[in-house]
Design a protein around this motif. Structure first.
Motif, short mmCIF file in Angstrom:
data_model
loop_
_atom_site.label_atom_id
_atom_site.label_comp_id
_atom_site.label_asym_id
_atom_site.label_seq_id
_atom_site.Cartn_x
_atom_site.Cartn_y
_atom_site.Cartn_z
N LYS A 140 56.49 25.62 31.00
CA LYS A 140 55.33 24.83 31.43
C LYS A 140 54.92 23.81 30.39
CE LYS A 140 53.58 28.71 34.10
NZ LYS A 140 52.79 29.91 33.97
N THR A 141 55.08 24.14 29.09
CA THR A 141 54.51 23.29 28.05
C THR A 141 55.41 23.21 26.82
OG1 THR A 141 52.29 24.01 28.73
CG2 THR A 141 52.46 22.87 26.62
N THR A 195 54.59 19.87 30.81
CA THR A 195 53.46 19.28 30.11
C THR A 195 53.83 19.15 28.63
OG1 THR A 195 51.87 20.27 31.62
CG2 THR A 195 51.05 19.65 29.44
N THR A 241 48.79 29.80 29.66
CA THR A 241 49.88 30.22 28.78
C THR A 241 49.73 31.68 28.38
OG1 THR A 241 50.10 27.98 27.91
CG2 THR A 241 50.99 29.75 26.55
N MET A 296 55.38 28.40 26.86
CA MET A 296 55.16 27.29 25.93
C MET A 296 56.11 27.41 24.75
SD MET A 296 51.87 26.53 23.45
CE MET A 296 50.67 26.28 24.73
N TYR A 313 43.85 13.95 24.66
CA TYR A 313 43.82 14.94 25.74
C TYR A 313 42.39 15.37 25.97
CZ TYR A 313 48.61 15.08 24.03
OH TYR A 313 49.86 14.73 23.61
N TRP A 327 54.63 22.01 23.03
CA TRP A 327 53.49 21.69 22.18
C TRP A 327 54.02 21.34 20.80
CZ3 TRP A 327 48.17 23.34 23.59
CH2 TRP A 327 47.21 22.88 22.67
N VAL A 378 45.74 24.33 29.81
CA VAL A 378 47.05 24.67 29.24
C VAL A 378 46.98 26.00 28.50
CG1 VAL A 378 48.78 24.01 27.51
CG2 VAL A 378 47.89 22.30 29.12
N GLU A 385 58.61 15.62 30.22
CA GLU A 385 57.66 15.28 31.29
C GLU A 385 58.40 14.93 32.58
OE1 GLU A 385 55.44 12.32 29.15
OE2 GLU A 385 53.91 13.78 28.55
#
Length: 156
Positions: free
Chosen positions: A101-102, A124, A16, A76, A4, A104, A12, A119
């Motif tokens: 949104k994410t 993300t 967040t 997240m 990344y 992780w 990101v 995805e």
């Protein structure tokens, strides 16, 4: 993908505000504890998730048993579980948080199929990284400890 760009990771972390940490420990020497605590100290709203710790209070919030029990709109989901545990966590996150949104996944945690599913829903996914380490590296905090971060900054 586990490579990344710095600008991607920075964006990101900047967007967040609310994080659900799945697999957080109440033991202060465990990485999941000090990562969640650090994120709280940096101003993120952290919701601890661990069925074995449900009802306890960590970082000023009650630990809940599952993502479905989090009563906030989460940006997240940070996963501190083994890779094989990831698919049901991703499914629960996608169900519980329509504006997620994410996703992780912490260092050592990867799951290609679960990542592809998230995805495909426009979420993300970051795998095999730690938001605490990336935050420190990208926002100049590791430099204070003498680490060469590769990020040029006028903050010293």
């Amino acid at each position: 993908m586990t490579e990344y760009s710095d600008s991607f990771l920075r964006s990101v972390l900047t967007r967040t505000r609310v994080i659900a940490v799945v697999g957080v420990s109440a033991n202060p020497v465990r990485p999941s504890y000090f990562v969640a605590r650090y994120l709280t100290l940096k101003g993120f709203e952290v919701h601890p998730v661990n069925p074995g710790q449900a009802g306890k209070v960590l970082f000023g919030r009650e630990v809940v048993a599952s993502l479905e029990d989090v009563r906030a709109e989460v940006d997240m989901v940070d996963i501190f579980r083994r890779s094989e545990a990831v698919p049901p966590i991703v499914d629960a996150a996608l169900e519980a948080f329509p504006r997620l949104k994410t996703i992780w996944m912490q260092i050592g945690v990867e799951h290609a199929e679960a990542a592809a599913k998230a995805e495909a829903r426009g979420v993300t996914v970051i795998q095999n990284r730690c938001p605490k380490i990336e935050y420190q590296r990208l926002f100049g905090e590791l430099r204070m400890g003498g680490f060469a971060t590769g990020v040029i900054s006028s903050k010293l």
